[in-house]
Design a protein around this motif. Sequence first.
Motif, mmCIF file in Angstrom:
data_model
loop_
_atom_site.group_PDB
_atom_site.id
_atom_site.type_symbol
_atom_site.label_atom_id
_atom_site.label_comp_id
_atom_site.label_asym_id
_atom_site.label_seq_id
_atom_site.Cartn_x
_atom_site.Cartn_y
_atom_site.Cartn_z
ATOM 1 N N ALA A 168 0.833 -1.207 0.000
ATOM 2 C CA ALA A 168 0.000 0.000 0.000
ATOM 3 C C ALA A 168 0.863 1.251 0.000
ATOM 4 O O ALA A 168 0.604 2.210 -0.749
ATOM 5 C CB ALA A 168 -0.927 -0.012 1.214
ATOM 6 N N HIS A 169 1.903 1.271 0.825
ATOM 7 C CA HIS A 169 2.780 2.433 0.893
ATOM 8 C C HIS A 169 3.520 2.632 -0.434
ATOM 9 O O HIS A 169 3.642 3.770 -0.927
ATOM 10 C CB HIS A 169 3.777 2.261 2.044
ATOM 11 N N GLU A 170 3.978 1.552 -1.023
ATOM 12 C CA GLU A 170 4.693 1.650 -2.298
ATOM 13 C C GLU A 170 3.783 2.140 -3.425
ATOM 14 O O GLU A 170 4.251 2.791 -4.376
ATOM 15 C CB GLU A 170 5.274 0.279 -2.669
ATOM 16 N N GLN A 171 2.481 1.856 -3.305
ATOM 17 C CA GLN A 171 1.532 2.254 -4.352
ATOM 18 C C GLN A 171 0.929 3.637 -4.108
ATOM 19 O O GLN A 171 0.001 4.030 -4.821
ATOM 20 C CB GLN A 171 0.416 1.211 -4.454
ATOM 21 N N GLY A 172 1.443 4.364 -3.122
ATOM 22 C CA GLY A 172 1.041 5.765 -2.988
ATOM 23 C C GLY A 172 0.292 6.142 -1.727
ATOM 24 O O GLY A 172 0.045 7.327 -1.485
ATOM 25 N N TRP A 173 -0.088 5.191 -0.891
ATOM 26 C CA TRP A 173 -0.824 5.523 0.323
ATOM 27 C C TRP A 173 0.149 5.932 1.430
ATOM 28 O O TRP A 173 1.130 5.223 1.723
ATOM 29 C CB TRP A 173 -1.654 4.334 0.804
ATOM 30 N N ASP A 174 -0.111 7.063 2.044
ATOM 31 C CA ASP A 174 0.693 7.528 3.173
ATOM 32 C C ASP A 174 -0.029 7.352 4.502
ATOM 33 O O ASP A 174 0.544 7.592 5.561
ATOM 34 C CB ASP A 174 1.071 9.011 3.004
#
Length: 886
Positions: free
Chosen positions: A398-404
């Motif tokens: 999720a973090h790698e795909q843009g979610w912070d």
Amino acid sequence: MPVAVDTLLTPDINKPARYLGNELGAVHKPWDQAAVRWVLTYPEIYEVGASNLGHIILYSILNTQPRQLCDRAYLPAADLAAKLKETETPLFAVESRRNLTDFDILGFSLSYELGATNILEMLSLAGVPLTWRERDSAGAFNTEDGSWPLIFAGGQTATSNPEPYADFFDFVALGDGEELLPEIGLVIEEGKAAGLSREDLLLDLAQVPGVYVPRFYNMAEDGSVHPNRPDVPKRILRRVATPIPAYAMGLVPYVETVHDRLTIEIRRGCTRGCRFCQPGMLTRPARDVEPEAVIDAIETGMRKTGYNEFSLLSLSCSDYLALPAVGVEVKNRLKDENISLSLPSQRVDRFDENIANIVGGTRLTGLTFAPEAGTQRMRDIINKGLTNEELLQGVKTAHEQGWDKVKLYFMIGLPGETDADVIGIAETVRWLRQTCYIKGRKPLSFNITISNFTPKPHTPFQWHTVSTEEFKRKQGLLRAEFHTMRWAKVNFTDVRISAMEDFVGRGDRSLSAVVRRAWELGAGMDSWWESLDNAFNAWAQAIEEAGLTWKYRQIAQGEWNVMAAEGETPHANLDAALPWDHLDTGIDKEWLKQDLLRALEAATVPDCSFEGCSHCGVCGPDFGHNVVVPPPPIPAFVGHGKPDSERVQRLRVTLGKLGTMALMGHLDLVRLFDRALRRASLPISFTGGFHPGPRLSPANALPLGATSSGEVVDFELKAPMDPQEFLQRLTEQLPLEIPLYGVEEVPIDSPAATKLLEQAEYYLRVGLENPADTEPDWQAWVNQVLGQTEILWEKTTKSGKIQQVNLREQLYDLSLATDDSALSAVPELKVEPGEALIRVVGSCRNDGNLLRPEQVLWMVEQAAGHSLQLRHKHRSHLYLADGSTP
């Protein structure tokens, strides 16, 4: 007879449009042609009920049945409820506006243990006796001759354990209602035609699988329930139905709802076997919807409704193996239409790049995972089927795909939990943030909800008792751990709510008196949020008056512990009768006992949809079998779309807002236009940024409650088209009470109507507040206003300063008008004796230089020396600075 609600639904009611029953897709069947008349009655405010998928599906299905009519009712907000009581007006169904007592059958959705108090509130507002005994009668059942409607409940809580509410309902519908409710309707139709009494009609209903009639069953001293006559079943079967996505698009509310989007069910039932999860046990077996049906429903639904967002619904969307293929295919097809997809809480172990592509894009929707427990041992005890490695991989993806930011759900108070397990929640969150760090990126932050585990009937943990004192202590441990984690926002569920849920949810029939008394003392679902102390005190007093404080105290202190230390004997008698044993949900009670013992050993059970039968007892002729659709190939993802923001044409439309549409707020009107444009497939241009919106701009917000025949809206298009074709296609998608009068093309680089707006013309119907005060001389009062050069009005600025404004400078014309044919389309302007119709032209600029109708009334009041009433306001023209008169 219809209830006269027009006098109640006024602009002083918050969001009056939610009570109108005029939504897109609302069904208005002829009253006299229906043999059976239903009301699906949702015991929460409209914004919650009208977006509930089950409510929409059952409403749609019932209205497809011949000779059956289905209307709707919702819990009125406090302001309308007060008006109903003050005027002694009964609660009404929103479409027919008839008293609920005119209908044959009222069905309530009971999906929450404490929601029954709202049901009692609605019955009281409708003037319906609260218990089945009070509604009983010996004659033929016929509401037209004075019989009370049949009152029933359905929903998860009703299916789980209806006993605490058994006194209030004539019958209970167990399980899925898609097939069950039409069967009930046929029985009622035949019973009415045969002249059956209420009791005989209910006896016929008791023969329908899935219908539980409490009057035909008695409670024993141990709380168990048994038939009191030989001709009813000893155990009542839960009904199971196959999901039908086509019925999900039945209603498109005009006001913003809690789930303001198209929702398509992709899978019903869950076989993961989480031991705390009641829905997972009560919806077995699992039933997948064919991928082609899902895709067709989404495409058709988005065109039919005009929504800009859709959601795929399941207890565990990630267990729908076709999800990646379906999601990517739909995203590809709708790539350039500014449409987003949201998913409910997902399995973190199945979150991968394909799922990220589905829910990603210009507008990143919230991402929610539910690890439930902070340590591997606890996740094995509850049979979560999630490892630390899978949790890490999902969050990292999720973090790698843009979610912070990611939302996480945890529970405390689970069986066998130690302090190390509790603190493990904080340690897990800290570990996730550290391990998922990406250089050059903003570190992850978390929204964390920590709820208190509440044991539920029909689960392996139904014998477990929690302790509210332990909840408080464990919450204290976690608050201390999270105190320094500024990047984690933590929310805790109040232990008192959890305690009441547990006390009522696993109670027997003796609690009916508690529920009723709690309602009498003011305990409603909304009161938990508005005044939690008052709500809790109401329930506590009701328990005390019923003499059950000792039983509630056992919950607060923790009556027993199934996870006793070695050598100790748990206090639970797993063979004891339970108040819900007479309900056949398909899950074998012996299997639940065995699974509890497996939990004691932290032994897991595989998901029987994919890894072999777990022998829970569900699969068979009564409930069917698991239906798992193999995953189709995943199409290549063509990338996230970007709404077209090119502006090539501006069309200026003049329109009206008449009748009930006057009660629709400005933002809801803009939302209505957005959806109408989508349904009409018109090439609207979109704004840029993270939240693109359609380029449509009303010249000025019309006051709530005012009608109009002179509104102006600018539409900017990404492709040119014939203005008259635009007008025709848009007209076809709008309610009749929003007529479009004309359209003109204006230069795309010219100022928008919002900037050109200078003046507005209103017609005001006014009267004396107390007609006995004087004989009105309207012309003299108008002349006196016109004769003044200064009429000062005090207003408070945003900074709190008092300013004086000369209203006379903003008034350009004031005269008495006649009730002529030009205004015949506005019946609200028809004057009665003693009233006057005043025409006014005043300043109407969007920089704050605005003369309001209420200010005009105030000026005339000063001249008259008497209080006046503004009985209706109608805006007939907006004048633009370029000299045009739309």
